[in-house]
Design an enzyme around this catalytic site. Structure first.
Site, mmCIF file in Angstrom:
data_model
loop_
_atom_site.group_PDB
_atom_site.id
_atom_site.type_symbol
_atom_site.label_atom_id
_atom_site.label_comp_id
_atom_site.label_asym_id
_atom_site.label_seq_id
_atom_site.Cartn_x
_atom_site.Cartn_y
_atom_site.Cartn_z
ATOM 1 N N ARG A 1 0.863 -1.181 0.000
ATOM 2 C CA ARG A 1 0.000 0.000 0.000
ATOM 3 C C ARG A 1 0.900 1.231 0.000
ATOM 4 N NH1 ARG A 1 -3.333 -2.976 -1.372
ATOM 5 N NH2 ARG A 1 -5.460 -3.279 -0.606
ATOM 6 N N GLU B 1 -4.023 7.970 -4.565
ATOM 7 C CA GLU B 1 -4.375 7.254 -5.794
ATOM 8 C C GLU B 1 -5.735 7.718 -6.302
ATOM 9 O OE1 GLU B 1 -4.076 3.047 -5.066
ATOM 10 O OE2 GLU B 1 -1.913 3.141 -4.736
ATOM 11 N N HIS C 1 -1.517 0.764 -9.702
ATOM 12 C CA HIS C 1 -2.103 -0.172 -8.731
ATOM 13 C C HIS C 1 -2.838 -1.312 -9.449
ATOM 14 C CE1 HIS C 1 -3.756 -0.514 -4.363
ATOM 15 N NE2 HIS C 1 -3.466 -1.701 -4.879
#
Length: 328
Positions: free
Chosen positions: A236, A265, A284
């Site tokens: 993360r 993000e 991601h």
């Protein structure tokens, strides 16, 4: 029959499974559903299938009948666990089905950063490859090097297998618990955190995001790493101090980085990491293949149906395990 709300598009087989067992509504608008629209849709919902919306007291105030929230994700830092406990709401996630896919991507980042694949791809496409170019194009080897894995969960184990058996890498790891089976089968060596940072050629972060892991990697940690080391993050974004990482890369404190995750993000276009040639950046996509995302959605559907029909879901998050919904 229990009623559930599906807040994002899911594959037909997952939707069919839900339809077989529950009444359901789904978001059919353009783009991603807003938090406000989602809360307006939950007044009589027993269950909710989502990807990452924050589940907190404000949210749960709009969902008085909610029994369960099913994340299509292995992570669940969007869950306010105390709020969910107070309301008797079960939370589930989708571990394991994405292990091998994320491990593939971690190796791709290692190879791409070490051999400068995106950087040199751009050079060729921009017509900058000149006859006689040799040493300026050099990268570093991956095979035979030392890989330090921070967080030896099941994804970490899958990465370690690839690295050891495919690239003959030496594996060392730092984890809350020792993994004797990995030590026996792969020759993995348990190392204290600081020792791992100081002696690894590749440092790979694969920890969940918790208060304890927030900015686990900062200036002090990057300064411990070899100047020839490459940092990889597939966990993360909040587990890394991005300002410290940027500084370490700019000043050649470390050689390069491969990142699939960011503190914010989608990442801001002004993030200085995007301007560095020695950083491989991805949006991601750790589990983003059709096969794996379909498997995750189906598992999330099964978790949700079990929870709202009184069964024990296969994947209740550990902090909420053993909790049965008080909303019968």
């Amino acid at each position: 029959m229990a009623k559930v709300y599906v807040a994002r598009p899911i594959p037909p087989e997952a939707e069919a499974y839900i339809a077989e067992h529950c009444e359901y509504e789904k978001w059919e608008g353009d783009g991603q559903i807003t938090r406000e629209e989602l809360m307006r849709s939950l007044s009589d919902a027993d269950g909710l299938l989502i990807t990452g919306e924050r589940i907190d007291d404000e949210f749960l105030d709009h969902a008085p009948k909610l029994k369960a929230v099913s994340n299509i994700s292995v992570g669940y830092n969007n869950f306010d666990l105390e709020a969910m406990k107070r309301r008797g709401v079960i939370g589930t996630n989708t571990p394991d089905v994405l292990n091998e896919t994320v491990a593939d991507l971690a190796l791709a980042l290692m190879l791409s950063a070490a051999r400068r694949v995106p950087e040199l791809d751009r050079m060729v496409k921009e017509g900058k490859w000149e006859k006689g170019d040799e040493e300026p194009l050099y990268g570093v080897d991956v095979h035979g090097k030392t890989l330090g894995i921070i967080g030896m969960g099941r994804i970490g184990e899958a990465i370690a297998r690839r690295a050891r058996l495919g690239f003959n890498m030496k594996i060392q790891y730092y984890n809350r618990r020792r993994k004797p089976e990995m030590e026996g089968t792969l020759g993995a060596v348990y190392a204290p955190f600081d020792d791992l940072l100081q002696t690894s050629d590749f440092v790979l972060l694969m920890v969940p995001f918790t208060p304890e892991t927030r900015r686990l990697m900062g200036r002090e940690q990057f300064r411990m790493m070899k100047k020839s080391a490459i940092f990889i993050n597939t966990s993360r974004g909040q587990t890394v101090d991005e300002e410290a990482l940027t500084e370490a890369l700019q000043t050649k404190e470390i050689l390069a980085a491969g990142l699939d995750v960011f503190e914010q993000e989608p990442v801001s276009k002004d993030n200085p990491l995007l301007k560095l040639p020695n950083v491989v950046t991805l949006p991601h996509i750790g589990s983003a293949t059709h096969q794996t995302r379909s498997a995750m959605a189906l598992l999330a559907a099964k978790n949700l149906v079990a929870a709202v029909t009184g069964e024990e879901p296969p994947n209740v998050v550990p902090e909420l395990k053993g909790q049965q919904s008080i909303k019968q």
